[in-house]
Design a protein around this motif. Sequence first.
Motif, PDB file in Angstrom:
ATOM      1  N   ASP A   1       3.777   1.648  -1.425  1.00 53.18           N
ATOM      2  CA  ASP A   1       4.234   1.836  -2.797  1.00 53.18           C
ATOM      3  C   ASP A   1       3.114   2.381  -3.683  1.00 53.18           C
ATOM      4  O   ASP A   1       3.339   3.250  -4.544  1.00 53.18           O
ATOM      5  CB  ASP A   1       4.747   0.517  -3.366  1.00 53.18           C
ATOM      6  N   GLU A   2       1.894   1.891  -3.475  1.00 59.30           N
ATOM      7  CA  GLU A   2       0.777   2.347  -4.294  1.00 59.30           C
ATOM      8  C   GLU A   2       0.473   3.819  -4.039  1.00 59.30           C
ATOM      9  O   GLU A   2       0.225   4.582  -4.980  1.00 59.30           O
ATOM     10  CB  GLU A   2      -0.457   1.496  -4.004  1.00 59.30           C
TER      11      GLU A   2
ATOM     12  N   LEU B   1      -0.455  -9.128  -6.405  1.00 58.09           N
ATOM     13  CA  LEU B   1       0.753  -8.301  -6.460  1.00 58.09           C
ATOM     14  C   LEU B   1       1.949  -9.024  -5.843  1.00 58.09           C
ATOM     15  O   LEU B   1       3.056  -8.989  -6.382  1.00 58.09           O
ATOM     16  CB  LEU B   1       0.503  -6.972  -5.740  1.00 58.09           C
TER      17      LEU B   1
ATOM     18  N   TRP C   1      -8.449   5.052  -7.311  1.00 63.60           N
ATOM     19  CA  TRP C   1      -7.558   4.130  -8.003  1.00 63.60           C
ATOM     20  C   TRP C   1      -6.957   3.038  -7.127  1.00 63.60           C
ATOM     21  O   TRP C   1      -6.451   2.055  -7.669  1.00 63.60           O
ATOM     22  CB  TRP C   1      -6.420   4.907  -8.669  1.00 63.60           C
ATOM     23  N   SER C   2      -6.980   3.180  -5.817  1.00 66.30           N
ATOM     24  CA  SER C   2      -6.321   2.182  -4.988  1.00 66.30           C
ATOM     25  C   SER C   2      -6.993   0.825  -5.135  1.00 66.30           C
ATOM     26  O   SER C   2      -8.214   0.710  -5.073  1.00 66.30           O
ATOM     27  CB  SER C   2      -6.332   2.598  -3.514  1.00 66.30           C
ATOM     28  N   ARG C   3      -6.186  -0.196  -5.318  1.00 67.94           N
ATOM     29  CA  ARG C   3      -6.695  -1.565  -5.372  1.00 67.94           C
ATOM     30  C   ARG C   3      -6.389  -2.313  -4.082  1.00 67.94           C
ATOM     31  O   ARG C   3      -6.699  -3.494  -3.970  1.00 67.94           O
ATOM     32  CB  ARG C   3      -6.086  -2.305  -6.568  1.00 67.94           C
TER      33      ARG C   3
ATOM     34  N   LEU D   1      -6.615  -5.111  -9.904  1.00 68.24           N
ATOM     35  CA  LEU D   1      -5.413  -4.306 -10.036  1.00 68.24           C
ATOM     36  C   LEU D   1      -5.596  -3.141 -10.997  1.00 68.24           C
ATOM     37  O   LEU D   1      -4.785  -2.232 -11.033  1.00 68.24           O
ATOM     38  CB  LEU D   1      -4.239  -5.169 -10.506  1.00 68.24           C
TER      39      LEU D   1
ATOM     40  N   LEU E   1       0.817  -1.205   0.000  1.00 70.42           N
ATOM     41  CA  LEU E   1       0.000   0.000   0.000  1.00 70.42           C
ATOM     42  C   LEU E   1       0.854   1.260   0.000  1.00 70.42           C
ATOM     43  O   LEU E   1       0.518   2.262  -0.637  1.00 70.42           O
ATOM     44  CB  LEU E   1      -0.941  -0.005   1.205  1.00 70.42           C
TER      45      LEU E   1
ATOM     46  N   ARG F   1      -4.840   0.175 -18.468  1.00 72.57           N
ATOM     47  CA  ARG F   1      -5.462   0.447 -17.180  1.00 72.57           C
ATOM     48  C   ARG F   1      -6.981   0.434 -17.308  1.00 72.57           C
ATOM     49  O   ARG F   1      -7.539   1.046 -18.201  1.00 72.57           O
ATOM     50  CB  ARG F   1      -5.012   1.817 -16.651  1.00 72.57           C
TER      51      ARG F   1
END
Length: 233
Positions: free
Chosen positions: A5-6, A169, A37-39, A195, A3, A202
């Motif tokens: 890194d995201e 991931l 956008w967070s997955r 993702l 998270l 995307r």
Amino acid sequence: MLLTDELCGFDACDIKPARAGVAFVGALEAAYRACQWSRLASWVLISIGRFPTPDPQVLYEGVRAITWDEHLALTARLAVHFSSARSAILHTQFGALKVKDAIVDQFCERLGTRPCIDPIQPVRVNVHAAQDLTTLSIGLADQSLHRRGYRCEQTAAPLKETLAAATLLLAGLPRLAAGACRFGTRCVGGYAANLGCAHGRRLRARLDARLFRISRLAAARCRLGDSADRGGS
């Protein structure tokens, strides 16, 4: 941390892993990007207060000391989520009731009327009491982020989408997909939905206003300034 890194890709700053989540600082736009956008995150919360709470009465007074009409519109529909860990306030429903009473009482005192309480599609007031220190936050979404509108109905599944995305991931699936590896349609479908990309393209999550509202704070006239503490979990 995945998270962490995201969040770097959403212009978040001062990112710090925390218990059961990640804390970060940034403009409100960064928090909205995380919502959209967070997955991996389940919630995006904006911290508005932190104070000692050795007993329920001090909790009530601390919550009531916050100027709530600077954060929430009178038309906002509220729900309080209270959690406790090694705190003197052990009964979470009682703690949530004290917080709700403090917010409502202050609205009545300052504006002469009260907001509505709505557990279905509310502005979520998140309260966490840990070792007699309470943190208050407001949620940017009225539901968990895994319920964004890329699925139309609830189905039986062994994993929540955010957990499935984290598992993919960790397994290195983005690298394998970039190498044009072929997977079964079920695997590709889960990968794309969780993702947000399929073979380098995307996939934008469909933000259905009936299910997911990242504009809720704007509708509630939340005046937080250009920079504030955020948290993803």
